[in-house]
Scaffold this motif. Structure first.
Motif, PDB file in Angstrom:
ATOM      1  N   LEU A 523       0.829  -1.200   0.000  1.00  0.00           N
ATOM      2  CA  LEU A 523       0.000   0.000   0.000  1.00  0.00           C
ATOM      3  C   LEU A 523       0.866   1.254   0.000  1.00  0.00           C
ATOM      4  O   LEU A 523       0.600   2.214  -0.741  1.00  0.00           O
ATOM      5  CB  LEU A 523      -0.927  -0.007   1.226  1.00  0.00           C
ATOM      6  N   LEU A 526       2.315   1.740  -3.467  1.00  0.00           N
ATOM      7  CA  LEU A 526       1.311   2.241  -4.406  1.00  0.00           C
ATOM      8  C   LEU A 526       1.104   3.741  -4.242  1.00  0.00           C
ATOM      9  O   LEU A 526       0.936   4.472  -5.221  1.00  0.00           O
ATOM     10  CB  LEU A 526      -0.028   1.526  -4.198  1.00  0.00           C
ATOM     11  N   ASP A 574      -6.819  -4.774   2.011  1.00  0.00           N
ATOM     12  CA  ASP A 574      -6.971  -3.484   1.343  1.00  0.00           C
ATOM     13  C   ASP A 574      -7.491  -3.693  -0.086  1.00  0.00           C
ATOM     14  O   ASP A 574      -6.892  -4.453  -0.875  1.00  0.00           O
ATOM     15  CB  ASP A 574      -5.637  -2.738   1.294  1.00  0.00           C
ATOM     16  N   ALA A 576      -7.490  -1.775  -2.785  1.00  0.00           N
ATOM     17  CA  ALA A 576      -6.612  -1.319  -3.865  1.00  0.00           C
ATOM     18  C   ALA A 576      -5.475  -2.305  -4.084  1.00  0.00           C
ATOM     19  O   ALA A 576      -5.139  -2.658  -5.228  1.00  0.00           O
ATOM     20  CB  ALA A 576      -6.060   0.072  -3.554  1.00  0.00           C
ATOM     21  N   ALA A 580      -4.835  -4.698  -7.380  1.00  0.00           N
ATOM     22  CA  ALA A 580      -3.551  -4.662  -8.089  1.00  0.00           C
ATOM     23  C   ALA A 580      -2.958  -6.060  -8.200  1.00  0.00           C
ATOM     24  O   ALA A 580      -2.430  -6.453  -9.247  1.00  0.00           O
ATOM     25  CB  ALA A 580      -2.581  -3.728  -7.369  1.00  0.00           C
ATOM     26  N   THR A 605      -4.492   3.498 -11.776  1.00  0.00           N
ATOM     27  CA  THR A 605      -5.842   3.115 -11.336  1.00  0.00           C
ATOM     28  C   THR A 605      -5.853   2.699  -9.869  1.00  0.00           C
ATOM     29  O   THR A 605      -6.725   3.120  -9.086  1.00  0.00           O
ATOM     30  CB  THR A 605      -6.369   1.962 -12.197  1.00  0.00           C
ATOM     31  N   TYR A 606      -4.902   1.899  -9.470  1.00  0.00           N
ATOM     32  CA  TYR A 606      -4.858   1.355  -8.106  1.00  0.00           C
ATOM     33  C   TYR A 606      -4.406   2.416  -7.110  1.00  0.00           C
ATOM     34  O   TYR A 606      -4.805   2.398  -5.941  1.00  0.00           O
ATOM     35  CB  TYR A 606      -3.956   0.122  -8.082  1.00  0.00           C
ATOM     36  N   GLN A 607      -3.572   3.340  -7.564  1.00  0.00           N
ATOM     37  CA  GLN A 607      -3.175   4.461  -6.715  1.00  0.00           C
ATOM     38  C   GLN A 607      -4.383   5.332  -6.399  1.00  0.00           C
ATOM     39  O   GLN A 607      -4.569   5.765  -5.251  1.00  0.00           O
ATOM     40  CB  GLN A 607      -2.091   5.287  -7.421  1.00  0.00           C
ATOM     41  N   MET A 609      -7.500   4.323  -6.354  1.00  0.00           N
ATOM     42  CA  MET A 609      -8.330   3.545  -5.422  1.00  0.00           C
ATOM     43  C   MET A 609      -7.783   3.655  -4.001  1.00  0.00           C
ATOM     44  O   MET A 609      -8.552   3.825  -3.032  1.00  0.00           O
ATOM     45  CB  MET A 609      -8.361   2.079  -5.847  1.00  0.00           C
ATOM     46  N   ALA A 610      -6.462   3.555  -3.863  1.00  0.00           N
ATOM     47  CA  ALA A 610      -5.844   3.615  -2.539  1.00  0.00           C
ATOM     48  C   ALA A 610      -6.068   4.971  -1.889  1.00  0.00           C
ATOM     49  O   ALA A 610      -6.379   5.060  -0.693  1.00  0.00           O
ATOM     50  CB  ALA A 610      -4.351   3.314  -2.641  1.00  0.00           C
ATOM     51  N   GLU A 612      -8.462   7.112  -2.539  1.00  0.00           N
ATOM     52  CA  GLU A 612      -9.874   7.259  -2.205  1.00  0.00           C
ATOM     53  C   GLU A 612     -10.195   6.523  -0.907  1.00  0.00           C
ATOM     54  O   GLU A 612     -10.926   7.031  -0.053  1.00  0.00           O
ATOM     55  CB  GLU A 612     -10.725   6.717  -3.353  1.00  0.00           C
ATOM     56  N   ARG A 613      -9.631   5.326  -0.762  1.00  0.00           N
ATOM     57  CA  ARG A 613      -9.854   4.554   0.459  1.00  0.00           C
ATOM     58  C   ARG A 613      -9.248   5.255   1.664  1.00  0.00           C
ATOM     59  O   ARG A 613      -9.863   5.289   2.752  1.00  0.00           O
ATOM     60  CB  ARG A 613      -9.246   3.154   0.295  1.00  0.00           C
TER      61      ARG A 613
END
Length: 635
Positions: A523, A526, A574, A576, A580, A605-607, A609-610, A612-613
């Protein structure tokens, strides 16, 4: 510890890095620094913010929109109006930089002289009518002195492209002392036409700053700052709307502001929040400027209070109960203490001490302790960056270098350091990380010791080089030092250094990270890398991919490859990181079955998501804290 300059011994012992901010707080005396005058950009910035924080009255310089004269008759009426005896306390004219009192034929001669040089039909007329206003309670003699000096500085000095002649008058209205200036737009020296706009050398900011500075010199509390720095988002009412409302109701202050788009309003709110951060940084700087000085302590408090007001959507407007005590203003006016000079001096002292500290660190013997002190210096610089208003020196030490600029950069040790810093000291995972990093340092030092001659040529030791590698990332200043060393080597030595770094990265790639820390590292990585970084080049993600490929059953792995990440939920919490890992499992499977080259997917994309989370978790945490406060209040 003493408050004077820093010695090498102190740097070696590590005191200045731990105590830099605290020591600076005990060093300021409020003495003026040579070159830190009222006119410097830094001083003007400090003074404007300090004035806002203290709710000082604002400079008001206004050009009457329809006040330009188009004919001799209009000019005659206007000059007679501003110089009428029942309103004017003082009247004068200025030509070629010399003030002259009005005589019986002065105005008529001015009309003839000015109009004789007029050409064409300017849309706003051949003259400008400008009003200079003063705060309520200003003495009439002080207002006249300021008005005379202001007219000389703005129109008669020649500093703004020419000299322009004018007729001026100070009106004695007790609730609104003000000065009128009617200015001929045709320059006396070069014939340059007077232009007042934000695109011109002479603009409202220049006129207001001059007005405020001269007023302060005459004991009148005044500041010139823009509306957004005071939290005022709306534009002022149009003059036509103001006059219409005043004619109808006798008041113009209730006129609604002009409409504004949602996008522009959002942009201005963001600018106001940036100003709030600047007030906070100045609050810190004021606290460094004169410990034990009641004025600076009060000023520091008002800076922090102003920041909070803007953060909450309020405005910094003059109010009787928020003004500084009269004796505080007096201390500034009699020149015995100048807060702006004290803040400027504190900033310069902070920079001087920091530079000396950095030089002392570089003078230490090569070893891991020097590297750790450099890292501590970077952390301290981050804390002090705002207080010094992003000075380039602190910025070079506070900002981390890009991977391509840092020859020691590696995500795995950098993430281990990040995760460790976020844990509580008694968390058992801290010992896990420390043990992992210690093992890594030992392995790196053993490898680097194989080329002792190279270490000597670089002026380093295997242990120091291992410490650099174990940190994983470095400040711009640290990276620049080693980049310079590498670039100075000849081809043969450079090749040996490249081989050493290659071996170091091989060792780091093989480090065994504790199983329960891999997801946290993934995480962190990312969130840390640039959005165009390849997903396949994120070490902790690849470690999780290898683990899942080895532990999932064929059925569960098949579900993941078909787009169902449910089998990963028990292993990776997690969302994200889970997404990934699922994407990389599919990419590797496609490569194995020969469906073309491996897709070089980025982390973008995953960054997102991370992040936002992370924002959702922060909001939940804030809500929980708010609930706790309310519960406590009810009890």
């Amino acid at each position: 510890m003493r408050a004077g300059s820093l010695s090498i011994e102190e740097a070696v012992l590590g005191y200045p890095l731990e105590d830099l901010a605290r020591r600076s707080r005990i060093g300021g005396t409020g003495t003026r620094v040579p070159g830190a005058g009222h006119g410097s950009v830094q001083a003007r910035s400090f003074r404007a913010f300090a004035g806002n924080a203290q709710r000082s009255p604002q400079s008001v310089v206004k050009r009457i929109r329809a006040g330009g004269c188009h004919s001799k008759e209009e000019l005659t009426r206007q000059l007679n109006y501003i110089t009428r005896e029942d309103a004017a306390h003082a009247t004068w004219t200025n030509f070629a930089g010399v003030d002259r009192d009005l005589r019986p034929n002065t105005l008529s001669r001015a009309v003839e002289d000015w109009s004789s040089s007029w050409r064409g039909a300017p849309r706003r007329g051949h003259t400008d009518h400008i009003i200079l206003s003063f705060p309520k309670g200003t003495g009439i003699e002080a207002a006249e002195a300021v008005a005379r000096e202001w007219g000389q500085a703005i129109f008669a000095s020649g500093d703004y492209g020419d000299q322009w002649r004018y007729v001026a008058a100070v009106h004695r209205d007790p609730d609104h002392i003000h000065a009128h200036f009617v200015v001929d737009k045709v320059g006396c020296d070069w014939g340059n036409f007077l232009s007042i706009s934000m695109k011109s050398e002479l603009n409202y900011d220049v006129m207001r700053e001059c007005h405020a500075e001269l007023s302060r010199a005459h004991g009148i509390d005044m500041v010139a700052s823009n509306r957004l720095s005071r939290g005022i988002i709306e534009n002022p009412p149009r003059e036509t709307d103001y006059r219409a409302a005043h004619d109808r109701t006798g008041r113009g202050d209730l006129v609604p502001p002009p409409p504004m788009s949602d996008a522009e309003r959002a942009h201005r709110r963001a600018v106001v929040q940036d100003f709030a951060r600047q007030y906070s940084s100045l609050g810190l700087l004021a606290s460094l400027s004169g410990p034990g000085n009641a004025f600076m302590e009060k000023l520091s408090q008002t800076f922090f209070a102003s920041a909070q007001t803007l953060e909450e959507g309020g405005r910094l407007m003059p109010e009787a109960d928020t003004l500084m005590p009269p004796q505080t203003h007096a201390a500034t006016q009699d020149q015995s203490f100048d807060p702006v000079a004290a803040m400027t001096r504190a900033r310069e002292q902070l920079l001087a001490e920091a530079r000396e500290t950095w030089e002392s660190i570089q003078a230490m013997e090569a070893g891991p302790e020097r590297v750790r002190m450099e890292a501590e210096f970077s952390r301290t610089s981050t804390e002090l960056l705002a207080a010094t208003q992003a000075d380039p020196f602190f910025k070079d030490h506070a900002v981390m270098a890009e991977t391509r600029e840092d020859i020691f950069a590696h995500l795995t040790p950098a993430s281990l350091q990040h995760v460790r810093d976020a844990l509580e000291a008694d968390d058992p995972r801290v010992r896990q990380i420390d043990s992992t990093l210690d093992d890594l340092r030992d392995a790196l030092a053993d490898a680097f010791a194989q080329d002792a001659d190279l270490m000597a040529q670089l002026g380093t030791t295997p242990e120091e080089l291992a410490e650099y590698a174990a940190q994983g990332h470095h400040s711009l200043a640290q990276a620049a030092i080693w980049r310079g060393r590498a670039e100075s080597l000849d081809e043969g030595v450079s090749a040996r250094l490249a081989a050493v770094f290659e071996e170091g990265h091989r060792i780091i790639d093989g480090v065994t990270v504790p199983r329960d820390l891999v997801e946290q590292l993934a995480l962190d990585q990312l969130l840390t890398v640039g959005k165009h970084h390849q997903l396949a080049d994120v070490p902790a993600i690849e470690s999780l991919v290898d683990r899942m490929a080895g532990t999932l059953s064929d059925e569960d792995l098949g579900r993941v490859l078909e787009g169902d990440s449910t089998p990963l939920q028990d292993e990776i919490r997690d969302p994200a990181v889970r997404a990934a890992v699922a994407a990389e499992l599919k990419n590797e499977a496609d490569l194995v079955v020969g469906q073309g080259d491996r897709e070089r997917e980025t982390v973008e994309t995953y960054q997102a998501m991370a992040r936002e989370r992370q924002a959702e978790l922060a909001a939940e945490h804030a809500a929980e804290r708010g609930l706790d406060i309310e519960d406590g209040h009810e009890l």
